[in-house]
Design an enzyme around this catalytic site. Sequence first.
Site, short mmCIF file in Angstrom:
data_model
loop_
_atom_site.label_atom_id
_atom_site.label_comp_id
_atom_site.label_asym_id
_atom_site.label_seq_id
_atom_site.Cartn_x
_atom_site.Cartn_y
_atom_site.Cartn_z
N TYR A 156 0.83 -1.21 0.00
CA TYR A 156 0.00 0.00 0.00
C TYR A 156 0.86 1.26 0.00
CZ TYR A 156 -3.82 3.09 1.63
OH TYR A 156 -4.74 4.10 1.77
N LYS A 160 0.91 4.06 -2.95
CA LYS A 160 0.55 5.45 -2.68
C LYS A 160 1.70 6.39 -2.98
CE LYS A 160 -3.73 4.92 -1.36
NZ LYS A 160 -4.81 5.34 -2.28
#
Length: 255
Positions: A156, A160
């Site tokens: 993640y 991002k």
Amino acid sequence: MTEQTTTPRVAIVTGGARGIGAATALRLAADGYAVAVLDLAESAGQETVDRITAAGGRALAVGADVSDAAQVQAAVERIAAELGAPVVLVNNAGVLRDNLLFKMSESDWDTVMDVHLKGAFLMTRAVQKYMVDAGFGRVVNMSSSSAQGNRGQVNYSAAKAGLQGFTKTLAIELGKFGVTANAVAPGFIATDMTAATAARIGMGFEEFMQAAATQIPVNRVGLPEDIANTVSFLAGEGAGFVSGQVIYVAGGPLD
């Protein structure tokens, strides 16, 4: 109520069925946009659409897997046909597959990369021609404070952070066509995803939020509406000289 005096501009919000996506769709509708609420299943976005239409707005629920090029193309073409040419895109769709590195599977890695990064790429590629033709466009990518690193989120965090580089390059490539690209990086926001994080580490959600609030200078956790308000600004006429930026909406400064 709205800055538009002619035909409403059309916005697409991916992952618009709940949380930050739903709040953003509702805010853009209140700003006067016609909004396509895109989620994995069309039925998932219907509640958000119903709330928009009940308030007098125009909205359309669309089902598509943002990591599938054919589904993305079909969805965007449908939106253009039924609502009008989309000139605002909020790449918000996201999933969590949290785990420590040594426990993380290839599937956990690929799923997160596909939805966050590939999904933003495919959606933006499909929509940008409408923006270029209109001489106006706004791309807002949903990054995260986790882009700076967060235990148990190597996939993640990488996705991002990747969205931030993606955003800056879009700003360089598309600026001359009247298109801006920016990223919003939320801190702790009370959503189903943060509730899932609490469950993963074995904490109750209320306890988890209270603990988080003590580390935030404004002494509270964020709400989906806090992010929607920032997206609203970036999507508007007044943000035409803001491009290639990453705005942390986290209740205080981040290093």
